[in-house]
Design a protein around this motif. Sequence first.
Motif, PDB file in Angstrom:
ATOM      1  N   UNK A   1       0.982  -1.695   0.221  1.00  0.00           N
ATOM      2  CA  UNK A   1      -0.454  -0.282   0.408  1.00  0.00           C
ATOM      3  C   UNK A   1       0.730   1.191  -0.165  1.00  0.00           C
ATOM      4  N   UNK A   2       2.219   0.967   0.673  1.00  0.00           N
ATOM      5  CA  UNK A   2       2.997   2.373   0.591  1.00  0.00           C
ATOM      6  C   UNK A   2       3.456   2.745  -0.271  1.00  0.00           C
ATOM      7  N   UNK A   3       3.775   1.484  -1.428  1.00  0.00           N
ATOM      8  CA  UNK A   3       4.749   1.640  -2.312  1.00  0.00           C
ATOM      9  C   UNK A   3       2.937   2.044  -3.390  1.00  0.00           C
ATOM     10  N   UNK A   4       2.339   1.775  -3.228  1.00  0.00           N
ATOM     11  CA  UNK A   4       1.351   2.096  -4.495  1.00  0.00           C
ATOM     12  C   UNK A   4       0.946   4.146  -4.378  1.00  0.00           C
ATOM     13  N   UNK A   5       0.978   4.344  -2.822  1.00  0.00           N
ATOM     14  CA  UNK A   5       0.874   5.706  -2.675  1.00  0.00           C
ATOM     15  C   UNK A   5       1.555   6.261  -3.176  1.00  0.00           C
TER      16      UNK A   5
END
Length: 104
Positions: A86-90
Amino acid sequence: MTAKLDLQETLTKRNALESLLLKEKTKIQRLSDELKAPITLHRWRSMKATDPEQMHMIQRVGHLQKAIQRKMDVIECKRGEIEREKGILVEAKAACLRHQSLDL
């Protein structure tokens, strides 16, 4: 004078021996009580001999609890991976937005 010292010494020895005797009686009482109501290990052995089906069910519960714990550990690991993704996606979305704003 020596008779008085001998008497005192004898009384001291007697008190020490009485104390030792009391400790031994207490130890004997505890061991006797343990024979009447065995500790956990002995209880499991007697249960295995008298009620093997219940013992099997208890062992199965233990195995299932361990399996559940292993699965919970895997789930926690997966949750951590999801949070990282999720962090990478954000970060990727933010980079895309920056790129789009620069193109305009």
